[in-house]
Design an enzyme around this catalytic site. Sequence first.
Site, short mmCIF file in Angstrom:
data_model
loop_
_atom_site.label_atom_id
_atom_site.label_comp_id
_atom_site.label_asym_id
_atom_site.label_seq_id
_atom_site.Cartn_x
_atom_site.Cartn_y
_atom_site.Cartn_z
N HIS A 155 -42.95 -108.65 2.12
CA HIS A 155 -41.74 -108.07 1.54
C HIS A 155 -40.62 -109.10 1.51
O HIS A 155 -40.68 -110.11 2.21
CB HIS A 155 -41.26 -106.86 2.36
CG HIS A 155 -42.03 -105.62 2.08
ND1 HIS A 155 -43.21 -105.31 2.72
CD2 HIS A 155 -41.80 -104.59 1.22
CE1 HIS A 155 -43.66 -104.16 2.27
NE2 HIS A 155 -42.84 -103.70 1.35
N LYS A 159 -35.76 -107.11 4.49
CA LYS A 159 -36.40 -105.94 5.12
C LYS A 159 -36.27 -106.04 6.64
O LYS A 159 -36.52 -107.09 7.22
CB LYS A 159 -37.87 -105.85 4.69
CG LYS A 159 -38.55 -104.59 5.19
CD LYS A 159 -39.81 -104.27 4.43
CE LYS A 159 -40.50 -103.05 4.99
NZ LYS A 159 -39.69 -101.83 4.84
P1 NAD Z 1 -30.37 -100.80 1.80
O1 NAD Z 1 -29.89 -101.36 3.11
O2 NAD Z 1 -30.07 -101.57 0.55
O3 NAD Z 1 -29.75 -99.33 1.60
C1 NAD Z 1 -29.60 -98.39 2.61
C2 NAD Z 1 -28.31 -97.63 2.32
O4 NAD Z 1 -28.21 -96.54 3.24
C3 NAD Z 1 -27.06 -98.52 2.54
O5 NAD Z 1 -26.20 -98.36 1.43
C4 NAD Z 1 -26.46 -97.96 3.82
O6 NAD Z 1 -25.07 -98.11 3.91
C5 NAD Z 1 -26.88 -96.49 3.70
N1 NAD Z 1 -26.78 -95.76 4.95
C6 NAD Z 1 -27.13 -96.15 6.20
N2 NAD Z 1 -26.83 -95.18 7.09
C7 NAD Z 1 -26.29 -94.15 6.38
C8 NAD Z 1 -25.78 -92.88 6.72
N3 NAD Z 1 -25.71 -92.47 7.98
N4 NAD Z 1 -25.33 -92.08 5.73
C9 NAD Z 1 -25.36 -92.48 4.43
N5 NAD Z 1 -25.82 -93.70 4.05
C10 NAD Z 1 -26.28 -94.50 5.02
O7 NAD Z 1 -31.93 -100.56 1.98
P2 NAD Z 1 -33.04 -100.24 0.87
O8 NAD Z 1 -33.76 -101.49 0.51
O9 NAD Z 1 -32.43 -99.41 -0.22
O10 NAD Z 1 -34.07 -99.38 1.76
C11 NAD Z 1 -33.67 -98.19 2.38
C12 NAD Z 1 -34.87 -97.57 3.10
O11 NAD Z 1 -35.85 -97.18 2.14
C13 NAD Z 1 -35.60 -98.52 4.06
O12 NAD Z 1 -36.05 -97.78 5.18
C14 NAD Z 1 -36.77 -99.02 3.23
O13 NAD Z 1 -37.84 -99.48 4.01
C15 NAD Z 1 -37.11 -97.75 2.50
N6 NAD Z 1 -37.93 -97.91 1.28
C16 NAD Z 1 -38.89 -96.97 1.07
C17 NAD Z 1 -39.65 -96.99 -0.08
C18 NAD Z 1 -40.64 -95.86 -0.33
O14 NAD Z 1 -41.29 -95.84 -1.38
N7 NAD Z 1 -40.76 -94.90 0.57
C19 NAD Z 1 -39.43 -97.99 -1.03
C20 NAD Z 1 -38.43 -98.94 -0.80
C21 NAD Z 1 -37.66 -98.87 0.36
#
Ligand code: NAD
Length: 266
Positions: A155, A159
């Site tokens: 990744h 990450k």
């Molecule tokens: P990112 O850091 O860009 O985004 C996360 C967002 O959540 C940020 O804007 C952060 O400020 C916000 N956040 C954190 N705590 C919060 C709260 N208490 N209330 C509201 N917002 C809050 O990360 P990302 O790359 O977008 O990934 C986010 C998550 O999704 C990770 O766990 C990642 O592994 C996961 N993910 C899952 C899949 C899937 O298909 N299931 C795919 C991609 C990413």
Amino acid sequence: MKIGIVGCAGRMGRMLVNETAKTAGCEVGGGTDLAGSPFIGKDVTLIAGLEESGVLVGDDPRALFEAVDAVIDFTAPAATMNHAKLAAETGKIHVIGTTGLSNDQKAELKVAAKTATIIFAPNMSVGVNLAFALVEKVAAILDKDTADIEIVEMHHKHKVDAPSGTALGLGEAAAKGRGVDLDAVSVRSRDGHTGARENGTIGFATLRGGDVVGDHTVVFACEGERIEITHKASSREVFAKGAVRAAKWAEGKAPGLYSMRDVLGI
Ligand code: NAD
């Protein structure tokens, strides 16, 4: 269907706002991000690269759950657990893509799912969920003493959890096929004089770098031959599409904890 996006300023959050806005029958009902974030008060669709909608980024997830039909959550484990409680209290649909949840946190989701319709999937792409099904099948057929299972993932460098939720999901699929408990057989790291590989274990290797969206390979290494099942995501859009599809599928479903395999019927 009114869909709220928690963590709407994040990499996935913006993608989810886009996908919701362009999906027929769906509208962006609101968005939140972490209290104190510079995005609070900004226009939810504008920061996602779309036209201004007048819907502003908030920091009150309870108000969001009350205002919409479903909430999509790609944030962080502690935030997701709080959101699951709100989903349980309001009886709403909660689509969870957040990875890195502990076993205790996963158990708590089951409790929340008594009154909320929760779809939890470490990977929302259709292709990866097909890979889960294939891996389970192959692992069930091959003998555990002659087929060594290794899972390699790569990744992007931002990450924060490892191995990826998808790699662990692939491990769980392999363990399920073999009828064993992943926690009892997984080898999460190797360093130094490790000794020979123990039969029946499932190994994980993690690579991080650049802007890789998500590559996963499950290797079944046997004497004289090797089977590899590989999935490569080239855009995050596939995860957003899967999440919005899950929210639509959940409409009218009884409370419970569902997976993407339920959504896709595989
Ligand atoms: P990112 O850091 O860009 O985004 C996360 C967002 O959540 C940020 O804007 C952060 O400020 C916000 N956040 C954190 N705590 C919060 C709260 N208490 N209330 C509201 N917002 C809050 O990360 P990302 O790359 O977008 O990934 C986010 C998550 O999704 C990770 O766990 C990642 O592994 C996961 N993910 C899952 C899949 C899937 O298909 N299931 C795919 C991609 C990413």
